[in-house]
Scaffold this motif. Structure first.
Motif, PDB file in Angstrom:
ATOM      1  N   LEU A  89       0.795  -1.165  -0.089  1.00 17.27           N
ATOM      2  CA  LEU A  89      -0.080  -0.001  -0.076  1.00 17.27           C
ATOM      3  C   LEU A  89       0.857   1.264  -0.017  1.00 17.27           C
ATOM      4  O   LEU A  89       0.430   2.217  -0.402  1.00 17.27           O
ATOM      5  CB  LEU A  89      -1.002  -0.073   1.247  1.00 17.27           C
ATOM      6  N   ALA A  90       2.133   1.020   0.497  1.00 14.23           N
ATOM      7  CA  ALA A  90       3.025   2.306   0.374  1.00 14.23           C
ATOM      8  C   ALA A  90       3.636   2.531  -0.720  1.00 14.23           C
ATOM      9  O   ALA A  90       4.301   3.451  -0.783  1.00 14.23           O
ATOM     10  CB  ALA A  90       4.156   2.314   1.625  1.00 14.23           C
ATOM     11  N   ALA A 137       1.695   4.465  -6.123  1.00 20.66           N
ATOM     12  CA  ALA A 137       2.677   5.428  -6.136  1.00 20.66           C
ATOM     13  C   ALA A 137       3.078   5.539  -4.850  1.00 20.66           C
ATOM     14  O   ALA A 137       2.709   5.367  -3.591  1.00 20.66           O
ATOM     15  CB  ALA A 137       2.010   6.964  -6.626  1.00 20.66           C
ATOM     16  N   PRO A 138       4.445   6.318  -4.550  1.00 19.34           N
ATOM     17  CA  PRO A 138       5.116   6.284  -3.184  1.00 19.34           C
ATOM     18  C   PRO A 138       4.367   6.999  -2.348  1.00 19.34           C
ATOM     19  O   PRO A 138       3.618   7.883  -2.719  1.00 19.34           O
ATOM     20  CB  PRO A 138       6.604   7.000  -3.612  1.00 19.34           C
ATOM     21  N   GLY A 141      -1.992   5.668  -2.229  1.00 15.94           N
ATOM     22  CA  GLY A 141      -2.979   6.523  -2.879  1.00 15.94           C
ATOM     23  C   GLY A 141      -3.179   5.976  -4.469  1.00 15.94           C
ATOM     24  O   GLY A 141      -4.000   5.149  -4.598  1.00 15.94           O
ATOM     25  N   SER A 142      -2.714   6.946  -5.088  1.00 17.32           N
ATOM     26  CA  SER A 142      -2.737   6.760  -6.689  1.00 17.32           C
ATOM     27  C   SER A 142      -2.045   5.304  -7.173  1.00 17.32           C
ATOM     28  O   SER A 142      -1.032   5.147  -6.355  1.00 17.32           O
ATOM     29  CB  SER A 142      -2.202   7.796  -7.381  1.00 17.32           C
ATOM     30  N   VAL A 143      -2.281   4.773  -8.107  1.00 17.46           N
ATOM     31  CA  VAL A 143      -1.746   3.708  -8.667  1.00 17.46           C
ATOM     32  C   VAL A 143      -0.676   4.001  -9.761  1.00 17.46           C
ATOM     33  O   VAL A 143      -1.035   4.826 -10.798  1.00 17.46           O
ATOM     34  CB  VAL A 143      -2.903   2.754  -9.613  1.00 17.46           C
TER      35      VAL A 143
END
Length: 252
Positions: A89-90, A137-138, A141-143
């Motif tokens: 997730l991170a 993304a680091p 949130g966004s993919v």
């Protein structure tokens, strides 16, 4: 024909950074713990792992994961590993989630020399249509990287999705018994993904709880022939007995 190595450290010594690994086990059953620990000590990083799950915190593949040594996982579920979920997730880890039966067949197909196959599993979902988050993304949130759409084809009026066979540079597996030629016997549920992972690896390393001499295994009892296994590591009695449970359930 003697495929026995003196130690797990010797058996995994040539696994390089960035290698792909098929690893047997399901939860904590049938996991090649000794080989995984030896690989941790060896120091290889950037590994691409194919395994049903990624162990749990502090056990199995969770040891390599916590050390930041795994770059990508192809598996069926996150399971009980909180660090696995956190890294995914991170945006620290790329994860290709695959239906469990499809994963099993992809490993078997790769080991059998079958490049691809059609299956109804995943039709009508993002497995087929694409868009599953492989990497966030680091910071989450966004993919950042999403799965691509897969080819579909209709057979007998029913749609199917094309899945590719899996082969890996190495495979790490655990067996109940094995001989010096690499023939293996698995015990009950500990078989799980081990025979399939062994087939998929170009160089397969097996840790065995009991090593016997050639001829000590009845031919009809062999679950995986030695042609699929290149290296054998015999476990000590303590190593063979070191088995953990994910969840212990007792009566009140």
């Amino acid at each position: 024909m003697n495929k026995v190595r003196d130690s797990a450290a010797e058996a995994v010594a040539d696994i390089p950074d960035g290698a792909s690994l098929a690893v047997g086990g399901f939860g904590l059953s049938g996991v090649p713990e000794v080989l995984i620990r030896a690989l941790y000590e060896q120091g290889a990083s950037g590994l691409e792992v194919v395994s049903n799950n990624c162990g749990v915190d502090g056990r199995g593949l969770g040891v390599l994961l916590a050390a930041g040594r795994i770059a990508r996982v192809t598996g069926s579920y996150v399971g009980e590993n909180k660090e696995f979920a956190r890294q995914y997730l991170a945006g620290e880890l790329e994860v290709e989630l695959t239906p469990q039966g499809t994963l099993a067949e992809r490993l078997r197909a790769g080991g059998a020399g079958i490049p691809a196959f059609y299956t109804p599993a995943g039709v009508g979902t993002q497995v087929a249509a694409g868009g599953l988050p492989w990497r966030y993304a680091p910071g989450g949130g966004s993919v950042a990287v999403a799965s691509p759409p897969k080819e579909t084809r209709e057979f007998h009026g029913r749609p199917h999705v094309l899945e590719h066979g899996i082969t890996t540079d190495f495979a790490l597996v655990r067996a109940w018994r094995g001989d010096r030629h690499g023939n293996l016997v698995f015990r009950k549920a500990a078989a799980n993904f081990n025979p399939l992972a062994a087939m998929a690896g170009k160089v397969t390393i097996a840790e065995v709880e009991e090593l016997v001499e050639p001829g000590g295994l009845a031919p009809d009892a062999v679950h995986l022939p030695g042609i699929h296994v290149q290296r054998i590591v015999a476990l000590s009695a303590d190593q063979a007995a070191d088995k953990q449970l994910e969840k212990r359930t007792v009566r009140s």
